[in-house]
Design an enzyme around this catalytic site. Structure first.
Site, PDB file in Angstrom:
ATOM      1  N   SER A  41       0.810  -1.223   0.000  1.00  0.00           N
ATOM      2  CA  SER A  41       0.000   0.000   0.000  1.00  0.00           C
ATOM      3  C   SER A  41       0.841   1.270   0.000  1.00  0.00           C
ATOM      4  CB  SER A  41      -0.914  -0.026   1.224  1.00  0.00           C
ATOM      5  OG  SER A  41      -1.690  -1.192   1.219  1.00  0.00           O
ATOM      6  N   ARG A  86       8.238   6.285  -3.339  1.00  0.00           N
ATOM      7  CA  ARG A  86       8.531   6.947  -2.062  1.00  0.00           C
ATOM      8  C   ARG A  86       7.647   6.299  -1.003  1.00  0.00           C
ATOM      9  NH1 ARG A  86       5.449  10.776  -4.772  1.00  0.00           N
ATOM     10  NH2 ARG A  86       3.297  10.724  -4.040  1.00  0.00           N
ATOM     11  N   ASP A 126      -3.035  -1.750  -2.866  1.00  0.00           N
ATOM     12  CA  ASP A 126      -4.262  -2.241  -2.213  1.00  0.00           C
ATOM     13  C   ASP A 126      -5.522  -1.771  -2.928  1.00  0.00           C
ATOM     14  OD1 ASP A 126      -4.525  -0.012   0.676  1.00  0.00           O
ATOM     15  OD2 ASP A 126      -3.681   0.330  -1.305  1.00  0.00           O
TER      16      ASP A 126
HETATM   17  N1  LIG Z   1     -12.705   2.856  15.204  1.00  0.00           N
HETATM   18  C1  LIG Z   1     -12.087   3.637  14.316  1.00  0.00           C
HETATM   19  N2  LIG Z   1     -12.521   4.895  14.099  1.00  0.00           N
HETATM   20  C2  LIG Z   1     -11.908   5.690  13.185  1.00  0.00           C
HETATM   21  N3  LIG Z   1     -10.852   5.314  12.446  1.00  0.00           N
HETATM   22  C3  LIG Z   1     -10.400   4.053  12.632  1.00  0.00           C
HETATM   23  C4  LIG Z   1     -10.976   3.147  13.556  1.00  0.00           C
HETATM   24  N4  LIG Z   1     -10.279   1.977  13.499  1.00  0.00           N
HETATM   25  C5  LIG Z   1      -9.300   2.147  12.582  1.00  0.00           C
HETATM   26  N5  LIG Z   1      -9.384   3.386  12.064  1.00  0.00           N
HETATM   27  C6  LIG Z   1      -8.487   3.960  11.065  1.00  0.00           C
HETATM   28  O1  LIG Z   1      -8.191   2.977  10.088  1.00  0.00           O
HETATM   29  C7  LIG Z   1      -6.791   2.848   9.941  1.00  0.00           C
HETATM   30  C8  LIG Z   1      -6.434   1.396   9.646  1.00  0.00           C
HETATM   31  O2  LIG Z   1      -6.961   1.138   8.373  1.00  0.00           O
HETATM   32  P1  LIG Z   1      -6.858  -0.352   7.772  1.00  0.00           P
HETATM   33  O3  LIG Z   1      -7.374  -0.270   6.392  1.00  0.00           O
HETATM   34  O4  LIG Z   1      -7.482  -1.279   8.742  1.00  0.00           O
HETATM   35  O5  LIG Z   1      -5.323  -0.675   7.820  1.00  0.00           O
HETATM   36  P2  LIG Z   1      -4.178  -0.172   6.827  1.00  0.00           P
HETATM   37  O6  LIG Z   1      -4.305   1.314   6.764  1.00  0.00           O
HETATM   38  O7  LIG Z   1      -2.935  -0.632   7.522  1.00  0.00           O
HETATM   39  O8  LIG Z   1      -4.427  -0.842   5.526  1.00  0.00           O
HETATM   40  C9  LIG Z   1      -6.191   3.325  11.236  1.00  0.00           C
HETATM   41  O9  LIG Z   1      -4.925   3.926  10.961  1.00  0.00           O
HETATM   42  C10 LIG Z   1      -7.176   4.353  11.722  1.00  0.00           C
HETATM   43  O10 LIG Z   1      -6.799   5.625  11.264  1.00  0.00           O
HETATM   44  O1  LIG Z   2      -4.462   0.873   3.178  1.00  0.00           O
HETATM   45  P1  LIG Z   2      -3.708   2.084   3.611  1.00  0.00           P
HETATM   46  O2  LIG Z   2      -2.510   1.779   4.402  1.00  0.00           O
HETATM   47  O3  LIG Z   2      -4.600   3.087   4.265  1.00  0.00           O
HETATM   48  O4  LIG Z   2      -3.159   2.749   2.237  1.00  0.00           O
HETATM   49  C1  LIG Z   2      -3.972   3.581   1.444  1.00  0.00           C
HETATM   50  C2  LIG Z   2      -3.045   4.365   0.511  1.00  0.00           C
HETATM   51  O5  LIG Z   2      -2.095   5.074   1.326  1.00  0.00           O
HETATM   52  C3  LIG Z   2      -1.246   5.933   0.562  1.00  0.00           C
HETATM   53  O6  LIG Z   2      -0.403   6.632   1.434  1.00  0.00           O
HETATM   54  C4  LIG Z   2      -0.420   5.121  -0.422  1.00  0.00           C
HETATM   55  O7  LIG Z   2       0.413   5.961  -1.205  1.00  0.00           O
HETATM   56  C5  LIG Z   2      -1.342   4.301  -1.327  1.00  0.00           C
HETATM   57  O8  LIG Z   2      -0.576   3.469  -2.182  1.00  0.00           O
HETATM   58  C6  LIG Z   2      -2.298   3.463  -0.495  1.00  0.00           C
HETATM   59  O9  LIG Z   2      -3.215   2.815  -1.355  1.00  0.00           O
END
Ligand SMILES: Nc1ncnc2c1ncn2[C@@H]1O[C@H](COP(=O)(O)OP(=O)(O)O)[C@@H](O)[C@H]1O
Ligand SMILES: O=P(O)(O)OC[C@H]1O[C@@H](O)[C@H](O)[C@@H](O)[C@@H]1O
Length: 512
Positions: A191, A206, A244
């Protein structure tokens, strides 16, 4: 005696007057502080304003930047990255092929997915095919990424990932074991912005969000992972590398062929969509037979003079790991919303003694107020706002707040979340405009499905409702009825496994 009594009375009266004066002065001071605090809130709310007209300007600007990003490399802050998922050996367009994939695969169709996001890391095992086709079995494990690994060395990060994958493979049940001579295959969801050079290779442009590992930038992330897998003795081939958003598009398409856009609102934010190959001037390679290609927009890096930026956003950006980058992401996505709220509260504490004479020490710590806590504060339905009280105590060590103070904190959450959600909606409108789907009944079958994923969208109900209400406001009810939001929970993991299957080395055996 009389003089003494009179004297005492005069002193007593003077004392009463003095206390009264103190009380009045304190009240005036408090009312002055309160007025100052409210002025800060009012100014912030005005600067965060997202009236419909501004959102439509932002949508237009997004569409313009999409054109520019497709015209030439570096033509826009939007990278508009070509994903390579559609140049299939069979010539089918990826998603149609995936749709029929399960028919070709028999019981051994076991594929892995590995999803490195901004906060979490997930490993997934998917069994495809079988008599009924489709996804026969899936299981996954999730771990948060240790913050130290986000700014350490490339090897340390990829070794951690390989270790987790090795453990997950070790738990594989006997029925999923590959026959001798057949290597396990993996879809790698990464991602972050990658310049893809093939379906299973691409160099990191980056880092974004909380990552900052210099020695990975410019490297092929599949090669980095492959080396780590070898170091850990994991016999697995990376068959597909996808962002993603692309994984979510593939996963969404697998269940609904009308999926044409994927949007992630998680730690960061991004979008991908299906573009006509002829509309990509910068692509000089062979055109896919389907005539369509999948674009990873990297819209987090979008920037426009129409964006409602405040002094808090600018300060956050200057102090961030990637100053000047990902501005749209920094005012819409999960990593940052809580931090914006903290910065406003800190100013109110410093300039208006909002939490008393002393500025709470914890309030000065960057990112101490996470978006999950902010959404809990925002969505507190108790009459005395006791959730707000608990969060202020437990996170910021701020006690004895009045109900009216808590109400202001909730209002600030609403301002920050509403701006983020409405801007995300404007971004989606921009994509639909570029696709010619922002008017009634456009698109095949008259329906356009937007696959949504990400922890912010999934868990922040007020944000999600505001986003969808804003889409109705911007599109109008007639057009809105042809745009469907589908929450494709962890679609990117399934999508990555499907993409690995559709680029499997062993497909020929099945297709022959
Ligand atoms: N209960 C919540 N309320 C608001 N934002 C949330 C909550 N749970 C998670 N998040 C947000 O979602 C993000 C995680 O997103 P996710 O898609 O699960 O993982 P990733 O970003 O690693 O792909 C956290 O960084 C947070 O900012
Ligand atoms: O699933 P996450 O961690 O919220 O990532 C969402 C997006 O976050 C951005 O910062 C990345 O540059 C993207 O490539 C990515 O799709």
């Amino acid at each position: 005696m009389g003089k003494v009594v009179v004297g005492a009375a005069v002193i007593g009266a003077a004392a009463v007057v003095a206390v009264a004066a103190l009380v009045v002065r304190q009240r005036m001071k408090n009312s002055g502080r309160w007025a100052r605090a409210m002025a800060i809130v009012k100014e912030f709310e005005e600067k965060c304003g997202t009236p419909e007209g501004k959102l439509k300007q932002i949508a237009d600007a997004m569409a313009v930047e999409m054109h520019a990003g497709l015209a030439s490399e570096g033509g826009s802050k939007l990278k508009m990255l070509i994903s390579f998922v559609d140049n299939l050996p069979t010539g089918y367009f990826l998603f149609q092929f995936i749709y029929f994939l399960s028919v070709f695969l028999d019981e051994e169709g076991v594929f892995y997915a590995l999803d490195l996001g901004g906060t979490n890391f997930r490993v997934l095992r998917v069994q495809l095919g079988g008599k009924e086709g489709g996804i026969v079995h899936q299981e996954f494990a999730e771990a948060s990424i240790p913050p130290a690994l986000m700014s350490g060395s490339s090897d340390a990060l990829f070794d951690y990932i390989a270790e987790k994958l090795a453990n997950f493979v070790d738990e594989e049940e006997q029925i999923f074991h590959q026959p001798p001579g057949k290597q396990r295959e993996l879809g790698f969801t990464f991602s972050f912005p990658v310049m893809q050079t093939s379906i299973n290779s691409g160099t990191l442009i980056r880092w974004t969000k909380g990552f900052s590992i210099d020695d990975t930038v410019g490297q092929d992330v599949v090669a980095e992972l492959t080396k780590a897998l070898q170091r850990k003795g994991v016999d697995m081939r990376v068959a597909a590398l996808v962002n993603d958003t692309i994984g979510t598009l593939a996963g969404g398409k697998y269940t609904d062929k009308d999926v044409a856009v994927a949007v992630i609102l998680g730690t960061g934010t991004n979008a991908a969509y299906v573009e006509r190959a002829q509309a990509i001037p910068k692509w000089h390679g062979p055109l896919p037979k389907s005539g369509e290609m999948v674009i990873n927009m990297e819209w987090g890096n979008f920037r426009s003079s129409h964006l409602p930026l405040t002094e808090y956003d600018i300060a956050l950006d200057v102090e961030s790991l990637n100053p000047g980058e990902q501005i749209f992401e920094k005012i819409t996505s999960g990593m940052y919303l809580g931090e914006i709220l903290r910065r406003v509260l800190l100013r109110m504490a410093e300039e208006a003694s909002f939490f008393g004479d002393e500025v709470p020490a914890k309030l000065k710590i960057p990112f101490i107020l996470r978006t999950p806590e902010m959404s809990a504060i925002h969505q507190d339905t108790s009459s005395d706002l006791r959730v707000v009280d608990n969060k202020l105590k437990n996170i910021l060590e701020i006690s004895n707040t009045s109900l009216k103070t808590r109400r202001v904190v909730v209002e600030l959450c609403n301002i920050v979340a509403t701006r983020g959600a409405r801007l995300a909606a404007a971004g989606i409108l921009g994509v639909l405009k570029k696709m010619g789907r922002d008017t009634p009944g456009e698109g095949p079958g008259g329906k356009t499905v937007v696959a949504m994923d990400g922890g912010l969208y999934e868990h922040y109900t007020e944000y999600r409702k505001c986003l969808e209400n804003t889409m109705s406001e911007l599109l109008g009810e007639e057009t809105k009825s042809s745009i469907v939001f589908e929450h494709s929970n962890d679609g990117s993991g399934i999508g990555a496994a499907l993409l690995a299957a559709s680029h499997s080395l062993y497909l020929d055996e099945k297709l022959s």
